[in-house]
Design an enzyme around this catalytic site. Structure first.
Site, PDB file in Angstrom:
ATOM      1  N   GLU A 158     -11.216   7.947   3.469  1.00 39.09           N
ATOM      2  CA  GLU A 158     -10.789   7.499   4.790  1.00 39.09           C
ATOM      3  C   GLU A 158      -9.683   8.415   5.323  1.00 39.09           C
ATOM      4  O   GLU A 158      -8.857   8.916   4.566  1.00 39.09           O
ATOM      5  CB  GLU A 158     -10.299   6.054   4.726  1.00 39.09           C
ATOM      6  CG  GLU A 158     -11.442   5.098   4.396  1.00 39.09           C
ATOM      7  CD  GLU A 158     -11.118   3.640   4.651  1.00 39.09           C
ATOM      8  OE1 GLU A 158     -11.943   2.959   5.273  1.00 39.09           O
ATOM      9  OE2 GLU A 158     -10.049   3.170   4.220  1.00 39.09           O
ATOM     10  N   CYS A 176      -3.446  11.391   9.433  1.00 36.89           N
ATOM     11  CA  CYS A 176      -3.084  10.990   8.071  1.00 36.89           C
ATOM     12  C   CYS A 176      -4.288  11.286   7.187  1.00 36.89           C
ATOM     13  O   CYS A 176      -5.340  10.674   7.361  1.00 36.89           O
ATOM     14  CB  CYS A 176      -2.716   9.501   8.053  1.00 36.89           C
ATOM     15  SG  CYS A 176      -2.396   8.872   6.395  1.00 36.89           S
ATOM     16  N   CYS A 212      -7.325   6.881  -6.429  1.00 36.92           N
ATOM     17  CA  CYS A 212      -6.032   7.349  -6.948  1.00 36.92           C
ATOM     18  C   CYS A 212      -5.870   6.833  -8.372  1.00 36.92           C
ATOM     19  O   CYS A 212      -6.254   5.704  -8.683  1.00 36.92           O
ATOM     20  CB  CYS A 212      -4.878   6.850  -6.077  1.00 36.92           C
ATOM     21  SG  CYS A 212      -3.267   7.510  -6.613  1.00 36.92           S
ATOM     22  N   CYS A 262      -0.513   1.973  -8.394  1.00 37.26           N
ATOM     23  CA  CYS A 262       0.547   1.128  -7.817  1.00 37.26           C
ATOM     24  C   CYS A 262      -0.070  -0.232  -7.462  1.00 37.26           C
ATOM     25  O   CYS A 262      -1.122  -0.291  -6.829  1.00 37.26           O
ATOM     26  CB  CYS A 262       1.158   1.790  -6.591  1.00 37.26           C
ATOM     27  SG  CYS A 262       1.774   3.439  -6.950  1.00 37.26           S
ATOM     28  N   CYS A 305      -1.205  -1.297  -3.730  1.00 40.73           N
ATOM     29  CA  CYS A 305      -1.916  -0.315  -2.914  1.00 40.73           C
ATOM     30  C   CYS A 305      -3.431  -0.411  -3.132  1.00 40.73           C
ATOM     31  O   CYS A 305      -3.905  -0.390  -4.271  1.00 40.73           O
ATOM     32  CB  CYS A 305      -1.418   1.082  -3.280  1.00 40.73           C
ATOM     33  SG  CYS A 305      -2.393   2.404  -2.554  1.00 40.73           S
ATOM     34  N   GLY A 360      -4.850   8.737  -2.313  1.00 38.39           N
ATOM     35  CA  GLY A 360      -4.559   9.682  -3.384  1.00 38.39           C
ATOM     36  C   GLY A 360      -3.125  10.147  -3.467  1.00 38.39           C
ATOM     37  O   GLY A 360      -2.307   9.885  -2.588  1.00 38.39           O
ATOM     38  N   GLU A 361      -2.839  10.825  -4.573  1.00 41.71           N
ATOM     39  CA  GLU A 361      -1.500  11.352  -4.841  1.00 41.71           C
ATOM     40  C   GLU A 361      -1.554  12.876  -4.677  1.00 41.71           C
ATOM     41  O   GLU A 361      -2.115  13.577  -5.527  1.00 41.71           O
ATOM     42  CB  GLU A 361      -1.082  10.946  -6.267  1.00 41.71           C
ATOM     43  CG  GLU A 361       0.125  11.661  -6.805  1.00 41.71           C
ATOM     44  CD  GLU A 361       1.323  11.697  -5.851  1.00 41.71           C
ATOM     45  OE1 GLU A 361       1.689  10.659  -5.281  1.00 41.71           O
ATOM     46  OE2 GLU A 361       1.890  12.792  -5.667  1.00 41.71           O
ATOM     47  N   SER A 406       3.772  12.892   0.973  1.00 48.38           N
ATOM     48  CA  SER A 406       4.392  11.751   0.303  1.00 48.38           C
ATOM     49  C   SER A 406       3.915  11.690  -1.144  1.00 48.38           C
ATOM     50  O   SER A 406       2.716  11.752  -1.414  1.00 48.38           O
ATOM     51  CB  SER A 406       4.009  10.461   1.037  1.00 48.38           C
ATOM     52  OG  SER A 406       4.436   9.332   0.309  1.00 48.38           O
ATOM     53  N   SER A 464       8.157   7.987  -2.756  1.00 47.32           N
ATOM     54  CA  SER A 464       7.980   6.528  -2.770  1.00 47.32           C
ATOM     55  C   SER A 464       8.876   5.938  -3.853  1.00 47.32           C
ATOM     56  O   SER A 464       8.627   6.137  -5.037  1.00 47.32           O
ATOM     57  CB  SER A 464       6.514   6.193  -3.046  1.00 47.32           C
ATOM     58  OG  SER A 464       5.724   6.677  -1.999  1.00 47.32           O
ATOM     59  N   LEU A 465       9.897   5.232  -3.426  1.00 42.88           N
ATOM     60  CA  LEU A 465      10.903   4.735  -4.374  1.00 42.88           C
ATOM     61  C   LEU A 465      10.657   3.267  -4.740  1.00 42.88           C
ATOM     62  O   LEU A 465      10.421   2.940  -5.892  1.00 42.88           O
ATOM     63  CB  LEU A 465      12.281   4.928  -3.733  1.00 42.88           C
ATOM     64  CG  LEU A 465      13.492   4.935  -4.628  1.00 42.88           C
ATOM     65  CD1 LEU A 465      13.395   5.985  -5.711  1.00 42.88           C
ATOM     66  CD2 LEU A 465      14.755   5.189  -3.767  1.00 42.88           C
ATOM     67  N   HIS A 466      10.749   2.395  -3.773  1.00 47.07           N
ATOM     68  CA  HIS A 466      10.412   0.954  -3.885  1.00 47.07           C
ATOM     69  C   HIS A 466      11.334   0.110  -4.763  1.00 47.07           C
ATOM     70  O   HIS A 466      11.317  -1.106  -4.665  1.00 47.07           O
ATOM     71  CB  HIS A 466       8.966   0.724  -4.366  1.00 47.07           C
ATOM     72  CG  HIS A 466       7.946   1.531  -3.661  1.00 47.07           C
ATOM     73  ND1 HIS A 466       7.886   1.622  -2.294  1.00 47.07           N
ATOM     74  CD2 HIS A 466       6.933   2.303  -4.123  1.00 47.07           C
ATOM     75  CE1 HIS A 466       6.880   2.420  -1.956  1.00 47.07           C
ATOM     76  NE2 HIS A 466       6.293   2.838  -3.034  1.00 47.07           N
ATOM     77  N   ASN A 476       1.891  -4.122   3.603  1.00 47.06           N
ATOM     78  CA  ASN A 476       0.619  -4.422   4.273  1.00 47.06           C
ATOM     79  C   ASN A 476      -0.282  -5.172   3.299  1.00 47.06           C
ATOM     80  O   ASN A 476      -0.239  -4.923   2.095  1.00 47.06           O
ATOM     81  CB  ASN A 476      -0.059  -3.121   4.722  1.00 47.06           C
ATOM     82  CG  ASN A 476       0.719  -2.446   5.835  1.00 47.06           C
ATOM     83  OD1 ASN A 476       1.205  -3.098   6.753  1.00 47.06           O
ATOM     84  ND2 ASN A 476       0.868  -1.126   5.746  1.00 47.06           N
ATOM     85  N   CYS A 494      -0.444   1.792   5.855  1.00 49.64           N
ATOM     86  CA  CYS A 494      -0.062   2.392   4.567  1.00 49.64           C
ATOM     87  C   CYS A 494      -0.608   1.547   3.425  1.00 49.64           C
ATOM     88  O   CYS A 494      -0.422   0.329   3.408  1.00 49.64           O
ATOM     89  CB  CYS A 494       1.462   2.408   4.417  1.00 49.64           C
ATOM     90  SG  CYS A 494       2.263   3.434   5.616  1.00 49.64           S
TER      91      CYS A 494
END
Ligand code: SAH
Ligand code: SF4
Length: 342
Positions: A95, A108, A115, A119, A122, A160-161, A192, A215-217, A291, A335
């Site tokens: 996508e 984007c 991935c 996480c 996600c 993906g990463e 990112s 990406s910390l979180h 989300n 996201c």
């Protein structure tokens, strides 16, 4: 099915394309071909009307144009976000999202099908890893978006990463930056990462011209590992050390992303913990209200919590902090919502 022994034109830098054409005695046509690829965004070699028939026929016999047809296209109710389900040449699906903000369009793009990082919140992580994308497949997504609206910005924040597919991503970035092509300059590309430490250090050493978002979180190793499993491989202190090296070597500020999850990482104490963790680093925090995804049953919490978080960082730590505009949630284009049913 595509003939994979043929070179995908989107995989080639301008220098490589020129060298290929030179080998055929057709170097003079290379600028026109590049223009067909990235200005006109042709979707087939046959459709490159500015090239002589003999050039097109040589291209047809020895190369392929890996344009990605849209299997489905959805548009958000507010009309600002469009999501494309694109079919790769081997049948895998990815996508890509186009977002319109006032006066600018952002593409984007995905760097992998699925991935491997897992996480918990996600949708891409929930679907697992299928494969890396080639540079040409990443480039083709930006070209696809450009057929409708020329993007001014590009974010590597789709499926993906990106630092788990470093070489292909960097080749794609180089192709997309070409001033005679899509011309997405250094200030316009943001990558990112979930926190792949060797990748961050390599970006710094190679002085790659992209903005970096991490990406910390969570502000403690234990809490972070509960949300982002790869934190076990690259623990928080190592990640922060790598970020310090990155900022020091490149002189760039890093964006730290923080997906806000009610009751998990959205309290005033959490905000102070981030403030302390990032103190002394050139940083900006970007809050992303959670989300919804099928595999994670938590809430983004109230806007009030985001506001309080932001105020604490600004007032007590002089740390700039923004909340990301929610876009395309009704079509699952926000996201962490990108996924393809297998
Ligand atoms: N793999 C990269 C880039 C893609 S994800 C990374 O993880 O950074 C882009 C951003 O969306 C990341 O900051 C990610 O943590 C965040 N994200 C993932 N799932 C989300 C969700 N359900 N709600 C809000 N943000 C999410
Ligand atoms: Fe992968 Fe990023 Fe999703 Fe984590 S948040 S699973 S790294 S795409």
């Amino acid at each position: 099915m595509a003939d994979f022994s043929q070179t995908n034109l989107y995989d080639l830098s301008r220098a490589e394309l020129t060298a290929l054409m030179a080998g055929w005695g057709m170097a003079a046509h290379a600028p026109r071909l590049w223009r067909s690829l990235y200005w006109e965004c042709a979707d087939s070699i046959a459709g490159m009307s500015g090239l002589p028939a003999k050039v097109r026929s040589r291209l047809e016999s020895e190369t392929r144009l890996g344009a990605l047809p849209a299997a489905r296209e959805t548009c958000s109710r507010d009309g600002f976000t469009r999501k494309y389900l694109l079919a790769l040449e081997d049948g895998a699906m990815i996508e890509t999202v186009m977002m319109r903000f006032t006066g600018r369009v952002t593409a984007c793009v995905s760097s992998q099908a699925g991935c491997a990082m897992g996480c918990v919140f996600c949708a891409t992580g929930q679907m697992g890893f299928q494969r890396n994308l080639s540079a040409g497949e990443i480039v083709a997504q930006a070209v696809h978006v450009s057929r409708i609206h020329r993007p001014r910005n590009l974010v590597l924040m789709g499926m993906g990463e990106p630092l788990h597919n470093y070489d292909a991503v960097m080749k794609a970035v180089d192709i997309l930056r070409d001033p005679n092509g899509l011309s997405l300059g250094a200030e316009r590309i943001t990558l990112s990462t979930v926190g792949v430490v060797p990748g961050i250090l390599r970006l710094a050493a190679e002085r790659r011209p992209v903005h970096l978002a991490v990406s910390l979180h969570a502000a403690s190793q234990e809490e972070r590992a509960g949300l982002v499993p790869v934190a076990k491989k690259w623990p928080l202190p190592e990640l922060i050390a790598a970020c310090r090296v990155y900022s020091w070597q490149t002189g760039r500020r890093i964006f730290y992303e923080w997906t806000l999850i009610e009751g998990r990482n959205d309290s005033a104490e959490d905000a102070r913990a981030v403030g302390r963790l990032l103190s002394g680093l050139p940083a900006q925090v970007n809050l992303i209200p959670l989300n919804p995804t099928a595999g994670y049953d938590r809430s983004p919490g109230r806007a009030e919590a985001a506001r309080q978080f932001q105020e604490i960082l600004a007032n007590e730590f002089s740390l700039p902090c923004t909340t990301r505009q929610r876009r395309g949630i009704d079509i699952a284009a926000g996201c962490g919502q990108l996924a393809v049913a297998s």
